[in-house]
Design a protein around this motif. Structure first.
Motif, PDB file in Angstrom:
ATOM      1  N   ILE A   1     -67.119   1.539-118.643  1.00  0.00           N
ATOM      2  CA  ILE A   1     -66.332   0.305-118.751  1.00  0.00           C
ATOM      3  C   ILE A   1     -64.842   0.611-118.678  1.00  0.00           C
ATOM      4  CG2 ILE A   1     -65.714  -1.631-120.256  1.00  0.00           C
ATOM      5  CD1 ILE A   1     -68.529  -1.450-121.465  1.00  0.00           C
ATOM      6  N   TYR A   2     -64.418   1.664-119.391  1.00  0.00           N
ATOM      7  CA  TYR A   2     -62.991   2.003-119.429  1.00  0.00           C
ATOM      8  C   TYR A   2     -62.461   2.330-118.033  1.00  0.00           C
ATOM      9  CZ  TYR A   2     -58.607   4.319-120.335  1.00  0.00           C
ATOM     10  OH  TYR A   2     -57.283   4.665-120.304  1.00  0.00           O
ATOM     11  N   ILE A   3     -63.196   3.136-117.288  1.00  0.00           N
ATOM     12  CA  ILE A   3     -62.750   3.505-115.935  1.00  0.00           C
ATOM     13  C   ILE A   3     -62.718   2.274-115.036  1.00  0.00           C
ATOM     14  CG2 ILE A   3     -63.355   4.822-113.862  1.00  0.00           C
ATOM     15  CD1 ILE A   3     -64.415   7.030-115.741  1.00  0.00           C
ATOM     16  N   GLU A   4     -63.738   1.440-115.145  1.00  0.00           N
ATOM     17  CA  GLU A   4     -63.795   0.196-114.362  1.00  0.00           C
ATOM     18  C   GLU A   4     -62.557  -0.656-114.598  1.00  0.00           C
ATOM     19  OE1 GLU A   4     -67.186  -2.447-114.935  1.00  0.00           O
ATOM     20  OE2 GLU A   4     -68.492  -0.855-114.211  1.00  0.00           O
ATOM     21  N   GLU A   5     -62.247  -0.903-115.870  1.00  0.00           N
ATOM     22  CA  GLU A   5     -61.133  -1.769-116.228  1.00  0.00           C
ATOM     23  C   GLU A   5     -59.795  -1.123-115.896  1.00  0.00           C
ATOM     24  OE1 GLU A   5     -61.367  -4.990-117.203  1.00  0.00           O
ATOM     25  OE2 GLU A   5     -63.478  -4.618-116.722  1.00  0.00           O
ATOM     26  N   SER A   6     -59.700   0.185-116.045  1.00  0.00           N
ATOM     27  CA  SER A   6     -58.453   0.892-115.754  1.00  0.00           C
ATOM     28  C   SER A   6     -58.103   0.789-114.271  1.00  0.00           C
ATOM     29  CB  SER A   6     -58.559   2.359-116.155  1.00  0.00           C
ATOM     30  OG  SER A   6     -58.701   2.491-117.554  1.00  0.00           O
TER      31      SER A   6
ATOM     32  N   ARG B   1     -57.508   4.854-127.160  1.00  0.00           N
ATOM     33  CA  ARG B   1     -58.231   4.345-128.336  1.00  0.00           C
ATOM     34  C   ARG B   1     -58.164   2.831-128.393  1.00  0.00           C
ATOM     35  NH1 ARG B   1     -57.086   2.329-133.342  1.00  0.00           N
ATOM     36  NH2 ARG B   1     -58.372   3.004-135.108  1.00  0.00           N
ATOM     37  N   ALA B   2     -56.952   2.286-128.258  1.00  0.00           N
ATOM     38  CA  ALA B   2     -56.782   0.833-128.332  1.00  0.00           C
ATOM     39  C   ALA B   2     -57.581   0.135-127.241  1.00  0.00           C
ATOM     40  CB  ALA B   2     -55.305   0.481-128.220  1.00  0.00           C
ATOM     41  N   ALA B   3     -57.522   0.670-126.024  1.00  0.00           N
ATOM     42  CA  ALA B   3     -58.234   0.055-124.900  1.00  0.00           C
ATOM     43  C   ALA B   3     -59.747   0.137-125.095  1.00  0.00           C
ATOM     44  CB  ALA B   3     -57.828   0.731-123.600  1.00  0.00           C
ATOM     45  N   VAL B   4     -60.242   1.288-125.526  1.00  0.00           N
ATOM     46  CA  VAL B   4     -61.685   1.475-125.693  1.00  0.00           C
ATOM     47  C   VAL B   4     -62.225   0.572-126.802  1.00  0.00           C
ATOM     48  CG1 VAL B   4     -63.426   3.118-126.509  1.00  0.00           C
ATOM     49  CG2 VAL B   4     -61.835   3.785-124.710  1.00  0.00           C
ATOM     50  N   LEU B   5     -61.502   0.455-127.907  1.00  0.00           N
ATOM     51  CA  LEU B   5     -61.969  -0.410-128.991  1.00  0.00           C
ATOM     52  C   LEU B   5     -61.959  -1.876-128.564  1.00  0.00           C
ATOM     53  CD1 LEU B   5     -60.417   1.182-132.212  1.00  0.00           C
ATOM     54  CD2 LEU B   5     -62.686   1.501-131.218  1.00  0.00           C
TER      55      LEU B   5
ATOM     56  N   VAL C   1     -52.336   4.552-115.103  1.00  0.00           N
ATOM     57  CA  VAL C   1     -53.245   3.895-116.030  1.00  0.00           C
ATOM     58  C   VAL C   1     -52.517   3.573-117.338  1.00  0.00           C
ATOM     59  CG1 VAL C   1     -55.356   4.162-117.395  1.00  0.00           C
ATOM     60  CG2 VAL C   1     -55.263   5.032-115.043  1.00  0.00           C
ATOM     61  N   ASP C   2     -52.468   2.289-117.686  1.00  0.00           N
ATOM     62  CA  ASP C   2     -51.908   1.813-118.958  1.00  0.00           C
ATOM     63  C   ASP C   2     -50.477   2.294-119.185  1.00  0.00           C
ATOM     64  OD1 ASP C   2     -51.855   0.372-121.290  1.00  0.00           O
ATOM     65  OD2 ASP C   2     -53.744   1.158-122.035  1.00  0.00           O
ATOM     66  N   PHE C   3     -49.650   2.197-118.146  1.00  0.00           N
ATOM     67  CA  PHE C   3     -48.258   2.624-118.268  1.00  0.00           C
ATOM     68  C   PHE C   3     -47.524   1.849-119.357  1.00  0.00           C
ATOM     69  CE2 PHE C   3     -43.766   2.077-117.276  1.00  0.00           C
ATOM     70  CZ  PHE C   3     -43.343   3.398-117.221  1.00  0.00           C
ATOM     71  N   GLU C   4     -47.780   0.553-119.444  1.00  0.00           N
ATOM     72  CA  GLU C   4     -47.070  -0.261-120.437  1.00  0.00           C
ATOM     73  C   GLU C   4     -47.372   0.202-121.854  1.00  0.00           C
ATOM     74  OE1 GLU C   4     -47.921  -4.345-119.730  1.00  0.00           O
ATOM     75  OE2 GLU C   4     -46.730  -4.445-117.883  1.00  0.00           O
ATOM     76  N   GLY C   5     -48.626   0.563-122.110  1.00  0.00           N
ATOM     77  CA  GLY C   5     -48.989   1.058-123.434  1.00  0.00           C
ATOM     78  C   GLY C   5     -48.289   2.361-123.758  1.00  0.00           C
TER      79      GLY C   5
END
Length: 286
Positions: free
Chosen positions: A276-281, A211-215, A44-48
């Motif tokens: 939403i976060y889990i869906e998008e992840s 934090r960045a993803a959720v906002l 999840v969000d490896f690039e970040g």
């Protein structure tokens, strides 16, 4: 099952993994780390996380011993070797092992950085805390002032976790100059009148990848976000509160210093953001 871990170019059984006693991570806490969540065997969000890792290294003038492509390959190999479906991968880079202990940094050309990774199995998606919420206490923020660098200097946050446990709570929010900085291992938020409020980025807090993803997702869902500081007293009068991190995603906070937040139950904003976060992840995981 004995885990396979990665230590400086080798995949080893965890029982055979070794690091020099002269490693500066051991002697000086001279190192940085990242934790990347794994859902369904994907990152999840490896690039970040890799971008923040490089920033932390740059801030400390520390060399990265591998390229980001190599780092991704190591993560994937550990997932496969340990058959990891859900949990996380811990990564740590230290300045390495000079010939002897010294406060001065060693020459990076003579002492290459040390790289260690290992997996951890953890229930992330259906975590119980997400369903019932967590209780937090407030403590003074006594950390150094470069909290934007994700270093392995975690003694005070660990002490904060223990203070919370002794008080019958789950975590602690740290307070400086009357305002909440962040949780011991997460970013802190309140919700008031439908508005999400969280401290703005600076050297005072870690720039959370979650934090960045959720906002971003909150704004896409037409939620109002305000980045500013808030006090414990304001948080206690909020409609909701929650925290975010790589392994908690979004956890509702239902009590602060013994006072129930809102109804004392898990709030709708935190629940929706987690969903939403889990869906998008799941859509973007590597």
């Amino acid at each position: 099952m004995t885990r396979t871990v990665y230590v400086n170019g080798e995949y080893l059984p965890e029982t055979e993994a070794k690091i020099s006693i002269f490693d500066r991570g051991f002697l000086m806490a001279d190192g940085v780390y990242e934790v990347t969540s794994v859902i369904g065997g994907k990152l999840v969000d490896f690039e970040g996380h890799s971008a923040r890792l490089q920033r932390s290294l740059n801030e400390l003038d520390m060399a990265n011993p591998v390229t980001m492509d190599e780092l991704l390959a190591i993560h994937r190999a550990l997932i496969e070797k340990n058959q990891l479906d859900e949990g996380g991968i811990y990564l740590q880079i230290t300045r390495g092992a000079p010939a002897d202990r010294d406060f001065a940094f060693p020459d990076p050309d003579e002492t290459p950085s040390s790289l260690v990774l290992f997996t951890q199995v953890k229930n992330l998606v259906n975590a119980l805390a997400a369903q019932k919420g967590i209780k937090v206490i407030s403590i003074d923020d006594l950390r150094w002032t470069r909290r934007d660098i994700k270093t392995v200097q975690l003694l005070y946050p660990s002490m904060g976790k223990m203070m919370a446990a002794k008080a019958g709570a789950d975590d602690a929010w740290m307070v400086e100059d009357g305002k909440v900085t962040e949780g011991t291992s997460n970013n802190a938020y309140i919700v008031k009148g439908g508005k999400i409020i969280t401290r703005k980025l600076s050297n005072d807090i870690l720039a959370g990848i979650t934090r960045a993803a959720v906002l971003r997702l909150a704004k896409e869902a037409q939620m109002v976000v305000e980045e500013r500081s808030f006090s414990i007293e304001e948080a206690q009068e909020a409609d909701e509160a929650f925290v975010t991190s790589a392994t908690t995603f979004v956890f509702p906070v239902v009590e602060i210093d013994g006072k129930a937040i809102g109804s004392g139950e898990v709030g709708s904003v935190a629940s929706r953001l987690r969903e939403i976060y889990i869906e998008e992840s799941l859509k973007t995981a590597l």
